[in-house]
Design an enzyme around this catalytic site. Structure first.
Site, mmCIF file in Angstrom:
data_model
loop_
_atom_site.group_PDB
_atom_site.id
_atom_site.type_symbol
_atom_site.label_atom_id
_atom_site.label_comp_id
_atom_site.label_asym_id
_atom_site.label_seq_id
_atom_site.Cartn_x
_atom_site.Cartn_y
_atom_site.Cartn_z
ATOM 1 N NE ARG A 108 -3.548 -2.191 2.861
ATOM 2 C CZ ARG A 108 -3.288 -3.292 3.562
ATOM 3 N NH1 ARG A 108 -2.106 -3.425 4.168
ATOM 4 N NH2 ARG A 108 -4.182 -4.254 3.673
ATOM 5 C CE LYS B 35 -6.297 -0.759 4.816
ATOM 6 N NZ LYS B 35 -7.628 -1.104 4.240
ATOM 7 C CG HIS C 102 -4.512 0.493 -3.761
ATOM 8 N ND1 HIS C 102 -3.798 0.515 -2.577
ATOM 9 C CD2 HIS C 102 -5.495 -0.426 -3.574
ATOM 10 C CE1 HIS C 102 -4.338 -0.331 -1.712
ATOM 11 N NE2 HIS C 102 -5.368 -0.919 -2.288
ATOM 12 N NE ARG D 246 -2.902 -3.722 -1.210
ATOM 13 C CZ ARG D 246 -2.404 -4.493 -0.239
ATOM 14 N NH1 ARG D 246 -1.105 -4.674 -0.139
ATOM 15 N NH2 ARG D 246 -3.204 -5.080 0.620
ATOM 16 C CG HIS E 143 -6.117 -8.772 1.615
ATOM 17 N ND1 HIS E 143 -6.325 -9.216 0.320
ATOM 18 C CD2 HIS E 143 -5.976 -7.420 1.518
ATOM 19 C CE1 HIS E 143 -6.310 -8.191 -0.504
ATOM 20 N NE2 HIS E 143 -6.100 -7.093 0.196
ATOM 21 C CE1 TYR F 75 -6.173 -7.571 -6.774
ATOM 22 C CE2 TYR F 75 -6.332 -8.611 -4.629
ATOM 23 C CZ TYR F 75 -6.074 -7.497 -5.406
ATOM 24 O OH TYR F 75 -5.745 -6.316 -4.808
#
Length: 298
Positions: free
Chosen positions: A148, A172, A244, A247, A270, A279
């Site tokens: 990110r 995150k 992004h 990514r 994730h 994806y």
């Protein structure tokens, strides 16, 4: 309890108890602020403890007229979190949004770049300038490690474990993960770090930050966006891209080349495999080819 006091306590809870990032906390803060401003604009004096479902619902209806369904859904989710916090702290017994459903929104598929487009973007970098070597290393890391943009700007030299073949990434909620790094990406980071960065005057509190601006300070997210936008214009790429996008391309190309979805999940950081499964919907042509090649009944 006043709204400003409840919001301040809520943001501290998100920071300390849940370990959320500053950007995420700001988004939650904005959601609650929209509700408090609605009350103020309509001269409704009521505390977050006493506010009723009907009043919150009126606010949601008003907001729905000014934002798209995706933004509306996010605001509802943010407000639910705020009132769940008040219940958790014992201020309320019920959540006024429990029976308010979010609008149905389709799953938005992320834009990706082809390998050729990525090569063209990197080839367009002017390597005659110190910033050129830095920018090449930035794009190589974005695409080579699937970071990110905030993870990239906060990447430290002490996070580089080249001998082990990994970099340590803080994602995150300050959650850390180790992401493999290929030799070519290591090479371009080393060229920038040893040949360019070592000759800069660096701010004392920025000495461990890997990617720096001309003043020896940490690059901003906006600067990364600008670098990529200018390169896209330079090669006449008729596609709106951002950090992004690299990514997304990282994950898509790994999947297309046979990588395991669980491995991609770990590399992207994730929390849920559901986030990674998006994806599998991107390149239907590729999936059709896989089906024809490997299914026992062609």
């Amino acid at each position: 309890m006043k709204w400003e006091h409840a919001l301040k306590d809520y943001c501290l809870y998100l920071q300390i108890e849940r370990g959320l990032s500053e950007n995420t906390i700001n988004n939650y803060r904005l959601d609650v602020t929209k509700l408090s401003k609605y009350l103020q604009n309509n001269e409704i004096t009521i505390s977050p403890i006493q506010i009723s479902k009907s009043t919150v619902q009126d606010c949601i209806y008003a907001i729905a007229k000014t934002v798209n369904p995706r933004s509306q859904s996010r605001i509802i989710s943010g407000l639910k979190g705020f009132f769940n916090y008040l219940i958790f702290e014992g201020y309320r017994e019920t959540n006024p949004l429990d029976t308010i459903d979010s609008p149905k929104i389709g799953r938005r598929l992320p834009d990706t770049l082809s390998e050729t487009d990525i090569d063209r973007l990197i080839a367009a970098i002017d390597l005659s300038t110190p910033q050129g070597e830095r920018n090449r290393a930035i794009l190589e890391v974005l695409y080579g490690c699937g970071l990110r943009v905030s993870e990239l700007t906060h990447l430290n030299i002490s996070d580089l474990y080249f001998e082990e073949g990994f970099i340590k990434v803080t994602g995150k909620g300050n959650k850390q993960r180790f992401v493999p790094i290929v030799d070519s990406t290591v090479k371009y980071i080393a060229i920038y770090k040893d040949g360019i960065r070592n000759h800069q005057t660096i701010a004392d509190d920025q000495r461990d930050i890997l990617f720096l601006n001309r003043n020896g300070k940490q690059l901003t997210r906006a600067m990364i966006f600008t670098i990529i936008k200018q390169l896209a214009i330079k090669i006449n790429l008729n596609k709106k891209i951002s950090p992004h996008t690299f990514r997304h391309s990282f994950a898509t190309h790994l999947l297309e080349n046979g990588a395991d979805l669980r491995a991609i999940q770990l590399m992207l950081g994730h929390e849920s495999i559901t986030s990674t499964e998006i994806y599998t919907h991107i390149d239907r042509k590729h999936l059709t080819t896989v089906m024809k090649s490997f299914h026992p009944r062609p």
